[in-house]
Each structure stands twice: as structure tokens, then as C-alpha cells.
Scaffold this active site. Structure first.
Site, short mmCIF file in Angstrom:
data_model
loop_
_atom_site.label_atom_id
_atom_site.label_comp_id
_atom_site.label_asym_id
_atom_site.label_seq_id
_atom_site.Cartn_x
_atom_site.Cartn_y
_atom_site.Cartn_z
N ASP A 7 5.93 73.26 -65.11
CA ASP A 7 7.26 73.09 -64.51
C ASP A 7 8.01 72.05 -65.33
OD1 ASP A 7 9.28 73.45 -62.44
OD2 ASP A 7 8.76 71.43 -61.80
N GLU A 52 23.97 64.92 -59.04
CA GLU A 52 23.37 66.09 -58.37
C GLU A 52 21.92 66.29 -58.80
OE1 GLU A 52 26.11 66.06 -60.12
OE2 GLU A 52 27.77 66.52 -58.75
N HIS A 57 15.44 65.22 -58.25
CA HIS A 57 14.15 64.73 -58.73
C HIS A 57 14.02 63.21 -58.76
CE1 HIS A 57 16.47 64.15 -62.38
NE2 HIS A 57 16.56 65.45 -62.61
N ASP A 155 4.65 69.73 -58.79
CA ASP A 155 5.05 71.12 -58.57
C ASP A 155 4.13 72.08 -59.33
OD1 ASP A 155 7.02 70.19 -56.98
OD2 ASP A 155 8.70 70.90 -58.18
#
Length: 228
Positions: A7, A52, A57, A155
Site C-alpha cells: 500500500d 485533505e 493519513h 493497511d
């Protein structure tokens, strides 16, 4: 068969528009089983982090400022993935970013056919159902409670579990394999007998030690176990 479940986290959604990778994570599978090997790297994107993306994250400018730029980590990353298949959720997104980074340093791109897209697998297997990573975790009862924000390595670890469930789950196969192995070992242990020695071992007990033992047993009385 070697696969890397991986990821990335980025500064935004547009690889061709100048957004950059800020984190790469990956875990190794051999024959669909995790080996414990992993890769994880934060990367300085050489541009400000949009709010954003930060909210997704949590990787901000101050944290990433002293991290290596992509060109410094590219060789290590490529050495880790080697020629393995890349298991990615929404593979077109991550592959676009990886190839944009490789293009900036004049490295050849990663072929798109190296990617196994778990998003596509989930949509084919469960048409009409939600196919996000969180939705698949809920479907397969995969624990994602630690996923407060997106993180590439976490992830990847979660996706590895989801990927194995999408393939049909590994529990039954592992149980059957373990039972077969146990049965084989048990049968071998029951059937196997040590061959007789060609010559008996010579006694290691001296005459004095044997006499001392007999005297000791005599003191224990007639009901002692040694008298039976």
C-alpha cells in the site's frame, strides 16, 4: 510463489498532477502464507502536504521533512519486491504513483500486469456489495481496530488477511495440512521400532555401587516399592 501485499500513502489523488508518495508499506507472502518479512518507508515528497491528505493519513510536513526522498529509497524498495506479484487494493492508483516516481528518476516502470487488484476480486466475488478495505474487514471479521488513520504498513498487513479470505480462506487448508502431518508423524512413531543392538552395552554400575544400593533398599523395609 512470492507475492508482496502493499500500500502507499500520497499527498493527493493525482499522480500525473504532481502528487507524490509519502509512505510505502509491504508484507511478503510465500505460497499465500506470510513470512514475517516486511518493507516500510516514509518519504519526503518535496512538496507541502495538503490538509485533505493530512486528515487521511496524519503525515505532515514537519514529520516528513527529514525523511529520504524517493530516489534514495528506490533501489531498496525494488530489491524488496524483486519480481514478485504485487497485491494491491485499487491497484491502478498505487501503480500510477509508483510509476510516476520511477519515471522522475528515469527508472523503467512496473508492468501493470504484475498487480493483483483485490478491489476487482472483491467486486467480482460480491457484485453490488461495498468493496472498501474497511467493508471487507467487516465481512471477513478481520480486526482493523488499530486503523484510526490510513497507514501503508498497517493497511498492507490488514489487506494480506483480506486477500487470503478473498481466495477462500486459509484456515481449513492449514488445519487439514496440520492434521495430515500429525497423523503421518504419529503413524511413523507407532510403526517404528529400534533395531536390537549387536552387542549389549556393558554395565556402568560398579560392584561397590550395586552393594551400596542393596544396603539402602534393605533399610526401606519390606513394603518399599524397591522390594517388589
Amino acid at each position: 510463489m512470492r507475492e508482496i501485499v502493499m500500500d502507499t500513502e500520497t499527498t493527493g489523488l493525482e499522480a500525473r498532477g504532481g502528487d507524490r508518495i509519502v509512505e510505502i508499506g509491504g508484507v511478503e507472502l510465500i505460497n499465500h502464507l506470510p513470512t514475517g518479512r516486511s518493507y516500510h518507508q516514509y518519504i519526503n515528497p518535496e512538496r507541502p502536504m495538503p490538509r485533505e491528505a493530512f486528515e487521511i493519513h496524519g503525515l505532515g510536513d514537519d514529520f516528513l521533512r527529514d525523511k529520504p526522498v524517493f530516489t534514495r529509497i528506490a533501489d531498496d524498495f525494488l530489491a524488496f519486491i524483486a519480481d514478485a506479484k504485487l497485491v494491491i487494493h485499487n491497484a491502478s492508483f498505487d501503480m500510477a504513483f509508483l510509476n510516476a516516481e520511477l519515471a522522475r528518476i528515469n527508472y523503467p516502470p512496473l508492468p501493470i500486469d504484475r498487480a493483483i487488484d483485490t478491489l476487482e476480486i472483491a467486486r467480482r466475488k460480491y457484485p453490488g456489495a461495498q468493496a472498501s478495505l474497511d467493508a471487507l474487514c467487516k465481512r471477513f471479521a478481520v480486526d482493523n481496530s488499530a486503523r484510526e488513520k490510513h497507514g501503508a504498513l498497517l493497511d498492507s498487513e490488514i489487506l494480506a488477511e483480506v486477500y487470503l479470505e478473498l481466495l477462500g480462506g486459509r484456515q481449513q487448508g492449514l488445519i487439514l495440512s496440520a492434521e495430515a502431518e500429525t497423523k503421518t508423524k504419529t503413524e511413523e512413531s507407532v510403526d517404528w521400532q529400534a533395531p536390537p543392538r549387536p552387542r549389549p552395552l556393558s554395565p556402568r554400575l560398579t560392584e561397590q555401587e550395586a552393594a551400596a544400593h542393596q544396603d539402602f533398599v534393605a533399610e526401606l523395609g519390606e513394603d518399599a516399592i524397591w522390594q517388589r
